[in-house]
Structures are given as C-alpha cells and as structure tokens.
Design a protein around this motif. Structure first.
Motif, mmCIF file in Angstrom:
data_model
loop_
_atom_site.group_PDB
_atom_site.id
_atom_site.type_symbol
_atom_site.label_atom_id
_atom_site.label_comp_id
_atom_site.label_asym_id
_atom_site.label_seq_id
_atom_site.Cartn_x
_atom_site.Cartn_y
_atom_site.Cartn_z
ATOM 1 N N GLU A 36 0.828 -1.206 0.000
ATOM 2 C CA GLU A 36 0.000 0.000 0.000
ATOM 3 C C GLU A 36 0.871 1.268 0.000
ATOM 4 O OE1 GLU A 36 -2.083 -3.447 1.328
ATOM 5 O OE2 GLU A 36 -0.365 -2.515 2.299
ATOM 6 N N LEU A 37 1.929 1.248 0.775
ATOM 7 C CA LEU A 37 2.835 2.395 0.829
ATOM 8 C C LEU A 37 3.494 2.615 -0.530
ATOM 9 C CD1 LEU A 37 4.270 4.619 2.447
ATOM 10 C CD2 LEU A 37 5.978 2.908 3.089
ATOM 11 N N PHE A 38 3.939 1.544 -1.165
ATOM 12 C CA PHE A 38 4.572 1.663 -2.475
ATOM 13 C C PHE A 38 3.620 2.262 -3.507
ATOM 14 C CE2 PHE A 38 8.567 -1.141 -2.893
ATOM 15 C CZ PHE A 38 8.986 -0.822 -1.623
ATOM 16 N N LEU A 39 2.325 2.011 -3.368
ATOM 17 C CA LEU A 39 1.340 2.487 -4.342
ATOM 18 C C LEU A 39 0.833 3.903 -4.071
ATOM 19 C CD1 LEU A 39 -0.783 -0.754 -4.777
ATOM 20 C CD2 LEU A 39 0.698 0.321 -6.496
ATOM 21 N N GLU A 40 1.151 4.462 -2.906
ATOM 22 C CA GLU A 40 0.676 5.809 -2.568
ATOM 23 C C GLU A 40 1.191 6.828 -3.584
ATOM 24 O OE1 GLU A 40 -1.410 7.127 -0.258
ATOM 25 O OE2 GLU A 40 -1.885 5.102 0.428
ATOM 26 N N THR A 41 0.304 7.723 -3.971
ATOM 27 C CA THR A 41 0.685 8.807 -4.875
ATOM 28 C C THR A 41 0.606 10.137 -4.139
ATOM 29 O OG1 THR A 41 -1.580 9.029 -5.690
ATOM 30 C CG2 THR A 41 -0.103 7.602 -6.957
ATOM 31 N N ASN A 42 1.419 11.077 -4.587
ATOM 32 C CA ASN A 42 1.382 12.413 -3.988
ATOM 33 C C ASN A 42 0.384 13.284 -4.746
ATOM 34 O OD1 ASN A 42 2.725 13.207 -6.338
ATOM 35 N ND2 ASN A 42 4.693 13.490 -5.330
ATOM 36 N N ASN A 43 0.325 14.553 -4.431
ATOM 37 C CA ASN A 43 -0.639 15.463 -5.054
ATOM 38 C C ASN A 43 -0.427 15.615 -6.556
ATOM 39 O OD1 ASN A 43 -1.565 15.796 -2.467
ATOM 40 N ND2 ASN A 43 -0.834 17.893 -2.235
ATOM 41 N N ASP A 44 0.784 15.303 -7.029
ATOM 42 C CA ASP A 44 1.080 15.357 -8.466
ATOM 43 C C ASP A 44 0.759 14.039 -9.160
ATOM 44 O OD1 ASP A 44 2.035 17.997 -8.330
ATOM 45 O OD2 ASP A 44 4.059 17.313 -7.797
ATOM 46 N N GLY A 45 0.308 13.050 -8.394
ATOM 47 C CA GLY A 45 -0.021 11.751 -8.967
ATOM 48 C C GLY A 45 1.167 10.814 -9.097
ATOM 49 N N ASP A 46 2.296 11.169 -8.482
ATOM 50 C CA ASP A 46 3.518 10.360 -8.595
ATOM 51 C C ASP A 46 3.643 9.357 -7.456
ATOM 52 O OD1 ASP A 46 4.347 11.826 -10.817
ATOM 53 O OD2 ASP A 46 5.511 13.236 -9.608
ATOM 54 N N THR A 47 4.027 8.139 -7.792
ATOM 55 C CA THR A 47 4.488 7.206 -6.774
ATOM 56 C C THR A 47 5.945 7.559 -6.518
ATOM 57 O OG1 THR A 47 5.236 5.573 -8.402
ATOM 58 C CG2 THR A 47 2.963 5.347 -7.564
ATOM 59 N N PHE A 48 6.529 7.019 -5.472
ATOM 60 C CA PHE A 48 7.919 7.372 -5.160
ATOM 61 C C PHE A 48 8.882 6.930 -6.254
ATOM 62 C CE2 PHE A 48 8.018 3.055 -3.723
ATOM 63 C CZ PHE A 48 9.348 2.658 -3.746
ATOM 64 N N ILE A 49 8.568 5.854 -6.943
ATOM 65 C CA ILE A 49 9.478 5.353 -7.976
ATOM 66 C C ILE A 49 9.512 6.284 -9.189
ATOM 67 C CG2 ILE A 49 7.845 3.795 -9.125
ATOM 68 C CD1 ILE A 49 11.577 3.169 -8.403
ATOM 69 N N LEU A 50 8.432 7.020 -9.445
ATOM 70 C CA LEU A 50 8.442 7.989 -10.540
ATOM 71 C C LEU A 50 9.345 9.175 -10.218
ATOM 72 C CD1 LEU A 50 4.673 7.996 -11.581
ATOM 73 C CD2 LEU A 50 6.600 6.986 -12.816
ATOM 74 N N ILE A 51 9.599 9.398 -8.943
ATOM 75 C CA ILE A 51 10.471 10.499 -8.519
ATOM 76 C C ILE A 51 11.939 10.121 -8.678
ATOM 77 C CG2 ILE A 51 11.203 11.860 -6.506
ATOM 78 C CD1 ILE A 51 8.250 11.708 -5.581
ATOM 79 N N ASN A 52 12.255 8.846 -8.468
ATOM 80 C CA ASN A 52 13.654 8.418 -8.537
ATOM 81 C C ASN A 52 13.798 7.085 -9.266
ATOM 82 O OD1 ASN A 52 16.307 7.697 -8.202
ATOM 83 N ND2 ASN A 52 16.387 8.210 -6.039
ATOM 84 N N PRO A 53 14.015 7.144 -10.576
ATOM 85 C CA PRO A 53 14.155 5.906 -11.351
ATOM 86 C C PRO A 53 15.418 5.099 -11.008
ATOM 87 C CG PRO A 53 14.531 7.833 -12.734
ATOM 88 C CD PRO A 53 14.076 8.336 -11.406
ATOM 89 N N TYR A 54 16.387 5.707 -10.316
ATOM 90 C CA TYR A 54 17.582 4.966 -9.900
ATOM 91 C C TYR A 54 17.230 3.830 -8.940
ATOM 92 C CZ TYR A 54 20.487 8.721 -11.809
ATOM 93 O OH TYR A 54 21.095 9.625 -12.633
ATOM 94 N N LEU A 55 16.089 3.949 -8.290
ATOM 95 C CA LEU A 55 15.664 2.938 -7.313
ATOM 96 C C LEU A 55 14.923 1.764 -7.949
ATOM 97 C CD1 LEU A 55 14.381 5.307 -4.491
ATOM 98 C CD2 LEU A 55 16.598 4.167 -4.655
ATOM 99 N N LEU A 56 14.762 1.786 -9.253
ATOM 100 C CA LEU A 56 13.952 0.777 -9.925
ATOM 101 C C LEU A 56 14.418 -0.655 -9.632
ATOM 102 C CD1 LEU A 56 11.553 0.238 -11.738
ATOM 103 C CD2 LEU A 56 13.062 0.428 -13.716
ATOM 104 N N LYS A 57 15.697 -0.908 -9.715
ATOM 105 C CA LYS A 57 16.201 -2.262 -9.447
ATOM 106 C C LYS A 57 15.860 -2.682 -8.011
ATOM 107 C CE LYS A 57 20.388 -5.059 -9.304
ATOM 108 N NZ LYS A 57 21.845 -5.057 -9.436
#
Length: 182
Positions: A143-164
């Motif tokens: 649930e935390l991973f899926l949370e979006t902010n006011n811009d509609g971004d999940t945390f992974i959209l903010i930092n693609p370096y964390l994708l792996k």
C-alpha cells in the motif's frame, strides 16, 4: 548540548509529554526545532531514549509538516535507520503524508535522486544498498509503495535509480510498475 540532554532524559522528572509541548505560534515541538536547526545528535538521542513514540514523530506543525515525513528528506541515513528500528509503529503509520501528499518514501526518493544527480555519493552501489535496507524494511507495505502524492507520482516515478531495488522488493506489484502519472 548533548550532555545536558542526556541529564534531562535520565532524570526521574522527565516524561515524553514534554516532547509533545508545541509552540503556539508555529505549532512546532522541540523535535521540529532540532531537525530544522540540524541538531541531529539531539534527535538521535531522543529516538534512542525510549521517550519518543510514533505519535510525537507524526505531530504536525502549522505548515502540516511532521518530523516523521521531513526526516526522510535529510541525507542522514543513521536517523532514518534509528526511526525504523527503534520506534514502535505499524506499517499503516508510514502512510502519513505531508501537505504535498508525499509519504516518507517520496521524500526519501527525492532526497536520494538529488544526491545522485549532484554526485554526492561517489559509490552509487553503496548508496543504493542503504536505500535497499529502507525500501525492504518490514515497516513498508504494498500500500505504501502504491501511494501517490498530489502530483499523482508514486515514489518510484520520482527516482528511477531505485527501480532495481523496487523490482527486487517484496512490496513491488504489477500495479506499481504499470502506474503512470496522467
């Protein structure tokens, strides 16, 4: 002063209600002030003292900022680990958001992205290992991973370096990977 705080924390007169006292003008408690003043040693002492609980960390000032969400925007992984390892909380406690809709993962992703871009961490693998420990903490959740902010971004959209790290996490879902900000 760290020595004075140690004496106060070990006093029989000290209780955690003192940490809940807020300034009537800005709504800040002493922990907010120490964080904004970069008094990280004081914060660490309080966290390790057993006098601090999640409700104190979640207390918001007049700007809607809690120590909990702001501390994850700092580049001090020691404080972050101390909170995750020493403060009694449930995964649902981590769903708290600031006024921008950012969870602690959004703040952490933004801070780490900025540091990687500024090349503050010359050893990217070591840095990502620290991030991996946080992302895979037993306090995180799908649930935390899926949370979006006011811009509609999940945390992974903010930092693609964390994708792996995210792809290898127990909390990664197809829904997270398929999420796009429309």
């Amino acid at each position: 002063d760290v020595k004075m705080l140690d004496i106060i924390l070990n006093s029989s007169c000290f209780n955690n209600e003192i940490l809940r006292i807020i300034d009537k003008h800005n709504g800040e408690n002493i922990l907010h002030r120490w964080m904004f003043a970069r008094e990280y040693d004081m914060l660490k002492m309080i966290i390790l003292s057993n006098h601090c609980d999640i409700t104190i960390l979640l207390q918001k000032n007049k700007h809607g900022e809690s120590l909990f969400t702001n501390v994850f925007g700092l580049d001090d992984f020691v404080i972050i680990q101390l909170i995750l390892e020493n403060i009694k909380m449930n995964p649902s406690d981590l769903l708290v958001k600031d006024n921008n809709g950012d969870t602690f993962l959004h703040k952490l992703a933004r801070m780490s992205f900025d540091q990687i871009q500024a090349q503050k961490h010359y050893n990217l693998e070591e840095f990502l290992e620290k991030m991996d420990k946080i992302i895979n903490s037993n306090m995180c959740s799908k649930e935390l991973f899926l949370e979006t902010n006011n811009d509609g971004d999940t945390f992974i959209l903010i930092n693609p370096y964390l994708l792996k790290n995210v792809l290898n996490s127990n909390y990664c879902t197809k829904e997270l990977i398929m999420h796009s900000n429309n």
